[in-house]
Design a protein around this motif. Structure first.
Motif, PDB file in Angstrom:
ATOM      1  N   PHE A   1      -8.129  -0.914  -9.123  1.00 15.05           N
ATOM      2  CA  PHE A   1      -6.989  -1.535  -9.815  1.00 15.05           C
ATOM      3  C   PHE A   1      -7.423  -2.688 -10.719  1.00 15.05           C
ATOM      4  CE2 PHE A   1      -4.447  -0.154  -5.872  1.00 15.05           C
ATOM      5  CZ  PHE A   1      -4.087   1.041  -6.472  1.00 15.05           C
ATOM      6  N   TYR A   2      -8.539  -3.336 -10.396  1.00 14.94           N
ATOM      7  CA  TYR A   2      -9.034  -4.455 -11.188  1.00 14.94           C
ATOM      8  C   TYR A   2      -9.360  -4.043 -12.623  1.00 14.94           C
ATOM      9  CZ  TYR A   2     -13.550  -2.253 -10.294  1.00 14.94           C
ATOM     10  OH  TYR A   2     -14.585  -1.350 -10.223  1.00 14.94           O
ATOM     11  N   LYS A   3      -9.520  -2.752 -12.863  1.00 17.79           N
ATOM     12  CA  LYS A   3      -9.864  -2.274 -14.207  1.00 17.79           C
ATOM     13  C   LYS A   3      -8.686  -2.367 -15.170  1.00 17.79           C
ATOM     14  CE  LYS A   3     -13.200   1.046 -12.327  1.00 17.79           C
ATOM     15  NZ  LYS A   3     -13.509   2.490 -12.146  1.00 17.79           N
ATOM     16  N   VAL A   4      -7.473  -2.405 -14.639  1.00 12.95           N
ATOM     17  CA  VAL A   4      -6.289  -2.385 -15.511  1.00 12.95           C
ATOM     18  C   VAL A   4      -5.375  -3.594 -15.330  1.00 12.95           C
ATOM     19  CG1 VAL A   4      -6.223   0.091 -15.924  1.00 12.95           C
ATOM     20  CG2 VAL A   4      -5.176  -0.823 -13.847  1.00 12.95           C
ATOM     21  N   THR A   5      -5.588  -4.389 -14.313  1.00  6.72           N
ATOM     22  CA  THR A   5      -4.803  -5.614 -14.141  1.00  6.72           C
ATOM     23  C   THR A   5      -5.613  -6.617 -13.315  1.00  6.72           C
ATOM     24  OG1 THR A   5      -2.680  -6.523 -13.403  1.00  6.72           O
ATOM     25  CG2 THR A   5      -3.639  -4.794 -12.045  1.00  6.72           C
ATOM     26  N   LYS A   6      -5.368  -7.899 -13.534  1.00  6.80           N
ATOM     27  CA  LYS A   6      -6.232  -8.921 -12.936  1.00  6.80           C
ATOM     28  C   LYS A   6      -5.527  -9.872 -11.985  1.00  6.80           C
ATOM     29  CE  LYS A   6     -10.090  -7.819 -15.112  1.00  6.80           C
ATOM     30  NZ  LYS A   6     -11.289  -7.304 -14.409  1.00  6.80           N
ATOM     31  N   TYR A   7      -4.215  -9.913 -11.992  1.00  8.80           N
ATOM     32  CA  TYR A   7      -3.511 -10.855 -11.123  1.00  8.80           C
ATOM     33  C   TYR A   7      -3.267 -10.209  -9.760  1.00  8.80           C
ATOM     34  CZ  TYR A   7      -2.670 -13.561 -15.368  1.00  8.80           C
ATOM     35  OH  TYR A   7      -2.825 -14.285 -16.516  1.00  8.80           O
ATOM     36  N   TYR A   8      -3.833 -10.832  -8.734  1.00 11.67           N
ATOM     37  CA  TYR A   8      -3.818 -10.265  -7.382  1.00 11.67           C
ATOM     38  C   TYR A   8      -3.124 -11.272  -6.464  1.00 11.67           C
ATOM     39  CZ  TYR A   8      -5.882  -7.377  -3.603  1.00 11.67           C
ATOM     40  OH  TYR A   8      -6.110  -6.517  -2.548  1.00 11.67           O
ATOM     41  N   TYR A   9      -1.948 -10.868  -5.940  1.00  8.13           N
ATOM     42  CA  TYR A   9      -1.094 -11.812  -5.216  1.00  8.13           C
ATOM     43  C   TYR A   9      -1.102 -11.594  -3.702  1.00  8.13           C
ATOM     44  CZ  TYR A   9       1.080 -14.253  -9.114  1.00  8.13           C
ATOM     45  OH  TYR A   9       1.304 -15.076 -10.191  1.00  8.13           O
ATOM     46  N   SER A  10      -0.862 -12.678  -3.006  1.00  8.69           N
ATOM     47  CA  SER A  10      -0.649 -12.659  -1.558  1.00  8.69           C
ATOM     48  C   SER A  10       0.456 -13.669  -1.245  1.00  8.69           C
ATOM     49  CB  SER A  10      -1.949 -13.037  -0.824  1.00  8.69           C
ATOM     50  OG  SER A  10      -2.300 -14.396  -1.081  1.00  8.69           O
ATOM     51  N   PRO A  11       1.075 -13.576  -0.054  1.00 11.65           N
ATOM     52  CA  PRO A  11       0.845 -12.540   0.965  1.00 11.65           C
ATOM     53  C   PRO A  11       1.748 -11.342   0.744  1.00 11.65           C
ATOM     54  CG  PRO A  11       2.373 -14.171   1.814  1.00 11.65           C
ATOM     55  CD  PRO A  11       1.998 -14.631   0.416  1.00 11.65           C
ATOM     56  N   GLY A  12       1.476 -10.279   1.542  1.00 10.20           N
ATOM     57  CA  GLY A  12       2.291  -9.086   1.463  1.00 10.20           C
ATOM     58  C   GLY A  12       3.489  -9.192   2.403  1.00 10.20           C
ATOM     59  N   PHE A  13       4.576  -9.726   1.902  1.00 16.65           N
ATOM     60  CA  PHE A  13       5.769  -9.904   2.731  1.00 16.65           C
ATOM     61  C   PHE A  13       6.267  -8.578   3.288  1.00 16.65           C
ATOM     62  CE2 PHE A  13       7.653  -8.362  -1.143  1.00 16.65           C
ATOM     63  CZ  PHE A  13       8.793  -7.685  -0.734  1.00 16.65           C
ATOM     64  N   HIS A  14       6.008  -7.520   2.547  1.00 15.43           N
ATOM     65  CA  HIS A  14       6.591  -6.205   2.839  1.00 15.43           C
ATOM     66  C   HIS A  14       5.877  -5.477   3.969  1.00 15.43           C
ATOM     67  CE1 HIS A  14       3.205  -5.718   0.227  1.00 15.43           C
ATOM     68  NE2 HIS A  14       3.241  -4.405   0.301  1.00 15.43           N
ATOM     69  N   GLU A  15       4.587  -5.820   4.182  1.00 18.44           N
ATOM     70  CA  GLU A  15       3.800  -5.101   5.191  1.00 18.44           C
ATOM     71  C   GLU A  15       2.884  -6.064   5.945  1.00 18.44           C
ATOM     72  OE1 GLU A  15       2.395  -1.173   4.400  1.00 18.44           O
ATOM     73  OE2 GLU A  15       3.362  -1.122   2.436  1.00 18.44           O
ATOM     74  N   PRO A  16       3.423  -6.781   6.915  1.00 16.96           N
ATOM     75  CA  PRO A  16       2.620  -7.743   7.664  1.00 16.96           C
ATOM     76  C   PRO A  16       1.747  -7.126   8.752  1.00 16.96           C
ATOM     77  CG  PRO A  16       4.885  -7.797   8.416  1.00 16.96           C
ATOM     78  CD  PRO A  16       4.859  -6.880   7.246  1.00 16.96           C
ATOM     79  N   GLY A  17       1.916  -5.850   9.018  1.00 13.45           N
ATOM     80  CA  GLY A  17       1.092  -5.185  10.036  1.00 13.45           C
ATOM     81  C   GLY A  17       1.409  -3.712  10.042  1.00 13.45           C
ATOM     82  N   SER A  18       0.894  -3.004   9.035  1.00  9.97           N
ATOM     83  CA  SER A  18       1.351  -1.632   8.785  1.00  9.97           C
ATOM     84  C   SER A  18       0.713  -0.615   9.725  1.00  9.97           C
ATOM     85  CB  SER A  18       1.058  -1.240   7.338  1.00  9.97           C
ATOM     86  OG  SER A  18       1.702  -2.147   6.470  1.00  9.97           O
TER      87      SER A  18
END
Length: 364
Positions: free
Chosen positions: A226-243
């Protein structure tokens, strides 16, 4: 006659020698080949390889009585048709994430992850000691499936974005790949959330069909590039805290197994559940370093204001889901009761320790 009754009757007939030409030799020899379909690309790190390990564990532990043949997404059925394939008996097992089946029943979300829900350890505690497995069995049996926890990714990242997210306003109109109830939360905040199987995410991001995506975490995200097409990488993952990942077994197949074979499936999936979590914890840190230092990814954190708005929307979505039907209400009540107790303990145990470990004392 109901189809399930017919299948159960056919299985009983097969046990006394009137099975189909395919199953009769296998039963007569005491050996069976079971087909496992998955929602993951072939050999994909963590998820695809976890499914392969689970299949191999069952095969090895049964000493060849049960040979599980693995089919990656698209090899036997498309990724999101895995559930129907196992429910109908076209395949015998699947390895997937239960929130993919929310179109069948909203309550399946609880057995992968829900926004601001349980962490991996808390999910295991609820499933094994808080009544979660019994509720999962009740839900899945209505679709002719016996489910098991079979992997966990831990807390996921918030996702990849083609622009910075500094306020809730920045989410409006954003086209983002996010399945499960997390996607519904972002829709409430003005985003356009879509569900895509893993193999379709990169080309959709590259073409501009989507502006952002979540997937799993640094290890898997690095593999997908994914780093090849976008650079902003966010945390935390509110949607999946322990999938939690799942292994669903066709219920008629499950009932046809001997008690020893059932124990093998149960213990093989439990072993993979633990092993996968350990692997994600081992790989994510190193992969994040590669993303940041080698590929120039810009790590960001959602602001407290954004996380609060997401939290409010999450509560709204969860309360609405709870009203779907009586079974969903029962699952919601069990889950949220356990969540309240888990938060009290986690705050005093892991959270307190993590804060203490960050103090500036000399250690190494």
């Amino acid at each position: 006659m109901k189809r399930r009754d017919f299948l159960a009757g056919a299985a009983a007939v097969g046990a006394i020698g009137a099975a189909s030409a395919v199953s009769a030799p296998a039963i007569a020899s005491g050996k069976r080949t079971l087909k496992m379909v998955t929602t993951w690309p072939k050999n994909f790190p963590g998820l695809g390889t976890g499914a392969a390990r689970a299949a191999k564990r069952i095969t090895d532990m049964s000493d060849g009585q049960l040979t599980v043949k693995l089919f990656a997404a698209g090899e036997l059925v498309p990724a999101f048709e895995s559930f129907d394939a196992v429910s109908s008996g076209t395949a015998d097992l699947y390895h997937a994430a239960e929130y993919y089946w929310q179109g069948k029943h909203k309550a399946f979300n609880f057995f992968t992850s829900v926004p601001y829900g349980l962490t991996a350890g808390e999910m295991d505690a609820w499933i094994h000691h808080g009544g979660g497995q019994e509720l999962w069995d009740e839900l899945a049996s209505g679709f002719n499936i016996k489910p098991f926890a079979c992997g966990n990714t831990g807390v996921q990242m918030g996702g990849w974005f083609n622009k910075e997210i500094n306020s809730v306003e920045d989410l409006k109109g954003l086209k983002i790949r996010m399945p499960g109830l997390g996607g519904e939360v972002l829709r409430r905040l003005g985003a356009a959330a879509v569900t895509l199987p893993g193999g379709e995410i990169f080309p959709s991001l590259q073409s501009g069909a989507i502006d952002a995506t979540e997937w799993v975490g640094p290890w898997n995200d690095l593999a997908f590039g994914f780093y090849k097409v976008t650079k902003y990488y966010y945390s935390p993952g509110f949607h999946e805290p322990g999938s939690t990942l799942s292994c669903g077994v066709n219920l008629d197949v499950w009932k046809s197994l001997t008690p020893a074979q059932q124990a093998i499936v149960q213990n093989a999936t439990m072993a993979e559940n633990n092993y996968m979590m350990a692997e994600f914890n081992a790989r994510n840190g190193d992969s994040l370093e590669v993303l940041l230092k080698k590929h120039g990814v810009q790590e960001r954190k959602f602001s407290d204001d954004v996380m609060m708005a997401i939290g409010d929307a999450s509560g709204e979505v969860m309360r609405e889901v709870a009203k779907t039907d009586a079974l969903t209400t029962k699952i919601f009540d069990s889950y949220t009761d356990f969540r309240r107790k888990a938060i009290k303990w986690s705050d005093r145990s892991e959270a307190s320790y993590w804060n203490a470990r960050k103090l500036p004392f000399k250690y190494s």
